[in-house]
Design a protein around this motif. Structure first.
Motif, PDB file in Angstrom:
ATOM      1  N   ARG A  47       0.816  -0.919  -0.198  1.00  0.00           N
ATOM      2  CA  ARG A  47       0.356  -0.151   0.127  1.00  0.00           C
ATOM      3  C   ARG A  47       1.120   1.405  -0.042  1.00  0.00           C
ATOM      4  O   ARG A  47       0.786   2.388  -0.132  1.00  0.00           O
ATOM      5  CB  ARG A  47      -0.890   0.004   1.738  1.00  0.00           C
ATOM      6  CG  ARG A  47      -1.858  -0.972   1.377  1.00  0.00           C
ATOM      7  CD  ARG A  47      -2.974  -0.996   2.162  1.00  0.00           C
ATOM      8  NE  ARG A  47      -3.833  -2.431   2.019  1.00  0.00           N
ATOM      9  CZ  ARG A  47      -5.319  -1.449   1.138  1.00  0.00           C
ATOM     10  NH1 ARG A  47      -5.607  -0.290   1.064  1.00  0.00           N
ATOM     11  NH2 ARG A  47      -5.975  -2.439   1.069  1.00  0.00           N
ATOM     12  N   THR A  48       1.870   0.999   0.040  1.00  0.00           N
ATOM     13  CA  THR A  48       3.539   2.256   0.132  1.00  0.00           C
ATOM     14  C   THR A  48       4.149   2.263  -0.933  1.00  0.00           C
ATOM     15  O   THR A  48       5.094   2.810  -1.172  1.00  0.00           O
ATOM     16  CB  THR A  48       3.563   2.777   0.976  1.00  0.00           C
ATOM     17  OG1 THR A  48       5.049   1.087   0.945  1.00  0.00           O
ATOM     18  CG2 THR A  48       3.043   2.146   2.842  1.00  0.00           C
ATOM     19  N   ASP A  49       3.821   1.331  -2.039  1.00  0.00           N
ATOM     20  CA  ASP A  49       3.975   1.523  -3.303  1.00  0.00           C
ATOM     21  C   ASP A  49       3.351   2.167  -4.703  1.00  0.00           C
ATOM     22  O   ASP A  49       2.178   1.828  -4.995  1.00  0.00           O
ATOM     23  CB  ASP A  49       4.538  -0.064  -3.744  1.00  0.00           C
ATOM     24  CG  ASP A  49       5.034  -0.380  -4.989  1.00  0.00           C
ATOM     25  OD1 ASP A  49       5.269   0.239  -5.437  1.00  0.00           O
ATOM     26  OD2 ASP A  49       4.405  -1.293  -6.327  1.00  0.00           O
ATOM     27  N   PRO A  50       4.109   3.316  -4.896  1.00  0.00           N
ATOM     28  CA  PRO A  50       3.299   4.506  -5.481  1.00  0.00           C
ATOM     29  C   PRO A  50       3.266   3.647  -7.015  1.00  0.00           C
ATOM     30  O   PRO A  50       2.395   4.547  -7.782  1.00  0.00           O
ATOM     31  CB  PRO A  50       4.016   5.139  -5.518  1.00  0.00           C
ATOM     32  CG  PRO A  50       5.566   5.342  -4.972  1.00  0.00           C
ATOM     33  CD  PRO A  50       5.247   3.801  -3.987  1.00  0.00           C
ATOM     34  N   ASP A  51       4.441   3.029  -7.270  1.00  0.00           N
ATOM     35  CA  ASP A  51       4.458   2.647  -8.570  1.00  0.00           C
ATOM     36  C   ASP A  51       3.220   0.853  -8.833  1.00  0.00           C
ATOM     37  O   ASP A  51       3.731   0.946 -10.116  1.00  0.00           O
ATOM     38  CB  ASP A  51       5.341   2.685  -9.441  1.00  0.00           C
ATOM     39  CG  ASP A  51       6.453   3.855  -9.749  1.00  0.00           C
ATOM     40  OD1 ASP A  51       5.874   4.910 -10.135  1.00  0.00           O
ATOM     41  OD2 ASP A  51       7.216   3.473  -9.070  1.00  0.00           O
ATOM     42  N   GLY A  52       2.915   0.481  -7.939  1.00  0.00           N
ATOM     43  CA  GLY A  52       2.203  -0.202  -8.950  1.00  0.00           C
ATOM     44  C   GLY A  52       3.352  -2.066  -8.495  1.00  0.00           C
ATOM     45  O   GLY A  52       3.037  -2.317  -9.200  1.00  0.00           O
ATOM     46  N   GLU A  53       4.596  -1.224  -8.439  1.00  0.00           N
ATOM     47  CA  GLU A  53       5.281  -2.625  -9.046  1.00  0.00           C
ATOM     48  C   GLU A  53       5.220  -3.876  -7.796  1.00  0.00           C
ATOM     49  O   GLU A  53       4.968  -5.259  -8.203  1.00  0.00           O
ATOM     50  CB  GLU A  53       6.958  -2.313  -9.514  1.00  0.00           C
ATOM     51  CG  GLU A  53       7.025  -1.304 -10.436  1.00  0.00           C
ATOM     52  CD  GLU A  53       7.886  -0.566 -10.344  1.00  0.00           C
ATOM     53  OE1 GLU A  53       9.419  -1.640 -10.487  1.00  0.00           O
ATOM     54  OE2 GLU A  53       8.461   0.085 -11.513  1.00  0.00           O
ATOM     55  N   ILE A  54       5.189  -3.485  -7.223  1.00  0.00           N
ATOM     56  CA  ILE A  54       5.636  -4.850  -6.264  1.00  0.00           C
ATOM     57  C   ILE A  54       4.164  -5.044  -6.316  1.00  0.00           C
ATOM     58  O   ILE A  54       3.514  -6.870  -5.733  1.00  0.00           O
ATOM     59  CB  ILE A  54       5.084  -4.195  -4.445  1.00  0.00           C
ATOM     60  CG1 ILE A  54       6.680  -4.006  -4.106  1.00  0.00           C
ATOM     61  CG2 ILE A  54       5.023  -5.033  -3.538  1.00  0.00           C
ATOM     62  CD1 ILE A  54       7.423  -2.451  -3.079  1.00  0.00           C
ATOM     63  N   VAL A  55       2.775  -4.647  -6.196  1.00  0.00           N
ATOM     64  CA  VAL A  55       1.150  -5.281  -6.324  1.00  0.00           C
ATOM     65  C   VAL A  55       1.404  -5.867  -7.407  1.00  0.00           C
ATOM     66  O   VAL A  55       0.820  -7.246  -7.566  1.00  0.00           O
ATOM     67  CB  VAL A  55       0.027  -4.294  -6.256  1.00  0.00           C
ATOM     68  CG1 VAL A  55      -1.025  -4.803  -6.522  1.00  0.00           C
ATOM     69  CG2 VAL A  55       0.270  -3.589  -4.987  1.00  0.00           C
ATOM     70  N   GLU A  56       1.861  -5.551  -8.610  1.00  0.00           N
ATOM     71  CA  GLU A  56       1.734  -6.960  -9.348  1.00  0.00           C
ATOM     72  C   GLU A  56       2.743  -7.583  -9.493  1.00  0.00           C
ATOM     73  O   GLU A  56       2.623  -9.248  -9.872  1.00  0.00           O
ATOM     74  CB  GLU A  56       2.166  -5.801 -11.000  1.00  0.00           C
ATOM     75  CG  GLU A  56       1.572  -4.809 -11.194  1.00  0.00           C
ATOM     76  CD  GLU A  56      -0.136  -5.432 -11.686  1.00  0.00           C
ATOM     77  OE1 GLU A  56       0.018  -6.329 -12.348  1.00  0.00           O
ATOM     78  OE2 GLU A  56      -0.748  -4.209 -11.301  1.00  0.00           O
ATOM     79  N   ARG A  57       3.807  -8.019  -8.901  1.00  0.00           N
ATOM     80  CA  ARG A  57       4.294  -9.286  -8.116  1.00  0.00           C
ATOM     81  C   ARG A  57       3.493  -9.879  -7.663  1.00  0.00           C
ATOM     82  O   ARG A  57       3.355 -11.577  -7.546  1.00  0.00           O
ATOM     83  CB  ARG A  57       5.582  -8.318  -7.728  1.00  0.00           C
ATOM     84  CG  ARG A  57       6.584  -7.775  -8.801  1.00  0.00           C
ATOM     85  CD  ARG A  57       8.275  -8.345  -8.383  1.00  0.00           C
ATOM     86  NE  ARG A  57       8.664  -8.079  -6.927  1.00  0.00           N
ATOM     87  CZ  ARG A  57       9.139  -5.833  -6.983  1.00  0.00           C
ATOM     88  NH1 ARG A  57       8.915  -5.209  -8.339  1.00  0.00           N
ATOM     89  NH2 ARG A  57       8.925  -5.332  -6.423  1.00  0.00           N
ATOM     90  N   LEU A  58       2.863  -9.353  -6.125  1.00  0.00           N
ATOM     91  CA  LEU A  58       2.357  -9.884  -5.430  1.00  0.00           C
ATOM     92  C   LEU A  58       0.625 -10.517  -6.479  1.00  0.00           C
ATOM     93  O   LEU A  58       1.081 -11.996  -5.656  1.00  0.00           O
ATOM     94  CB  LEU A  58       1.376  -9.248  -4.787  1.00  0.00           C
ATOM     95  CG  LEU A  58       2.940  -8.534  -3.646  1.00  0.00           C
ATOM     96  CD1 LEU A  58       1.947  -7.668  -2.060  1.00  0.00           C
ATOM     97  CD2 LEU A  58       2.936  -9.853  -2.993  1.00  0.00           C
TER      98      LEU A  58
END
Length: 212
Positions: A47-58
């Motif tokens: 939720r602190t990832d502004p670019d969404g890269e971590i979310v896409e990996r998850l």
């Protein structure tokens, strides 16, 4: 899914193998502590990832690594807890990715049979084919990390209820001619219904700031 053909990736363990699997632990209390702390840290980091890269990996995690890694931590967590909710969402995602054709069949039958607003809440297009359901479950999982967590849980619960309805009605269709298939579909329906109940409860706990 195509993981089994990817040379450097761990084999994906199929959903049917995981529903009742149990993992050994030397210290159950420590495993529980780690499960809760990692789930909370993962959600906070995403939720602190502004670019969404971590979310896409998850979202793509199970495609890359299978599900054993998170299962070791989360599969024995209480069903109405943060790691328990995440575990159920990842398992539902893996089920859809693993066999999107069957998922689409169950969803469409459930959509036609269920007497509730669940198809609207789930948000799948009408009709929903295999590709649309894969996109939907990934979108729901993405919403856990980027959007309103409780809304994402409610959508997942609604999706599960529609799938459960479809599995139950198809089981009735096959009862006379293919009893083994009917039994498997009934089992799936019951499990999905249980998941829906747990995810709805988790959404309510999240709104009360009591999901941990």
């Amino acid at each position: 899914m195509s993981d089994e053909s990817r040379e450097f990736h761990k084999p994906v363990r199929r959903p049917a193998e995981l529903f009742d699997r149990r993992f050994a632990a030397e210290d159950p209390a420590e495993v529980s502590r780690v499960a809760h702390s990692t789930a909370q840290a993962l959600l906070a980091r995403a939720r602190t990832d502004p670019d969404g890269e971590i979310v896409e990996r998850l979202v793509a995690f199970t495609s890359e690594h299978g599900i054993d890694d998170i299962a070791e931590l989360w599969s024995r967590s209480p069903s109405r807890s943060l790691p328990g909710a995440l575990w159920r969402l990842y398992l539902i995602q893996l089920m859809i990715h693993d066999d999107p054709q069957t998922a689409a069949l169950l969803y469409e039958r459930g959509r036609l049979e269920i007497a509730s607003v669940d198809p609207v809440v789930a948000g799948a297009p009408t009709p929903a084919g295999p590709d649309e359901l894969v996109d939907l479950v990934d979108t729901i999982l993405r919403g856990l990390f980027q959007g309103d967590f409780a809304v994402a849980l409610d959508r997942a619960a609604a999706f599960s209820r529609v799938q459960a309805s479809g599995a139950s009605h198809l089981a009735d269709d096959y009862e006379a001619t293919e009893p083994e298939r009917a039994s498997a579909l009934t089992t799936r329906a019951l499990r999905l219904a249980d998941y829906a109940t747990d995810l709805t409860a988790c959404a309510a706990l999240w709104r009360r700031e009591s999901l941990s």
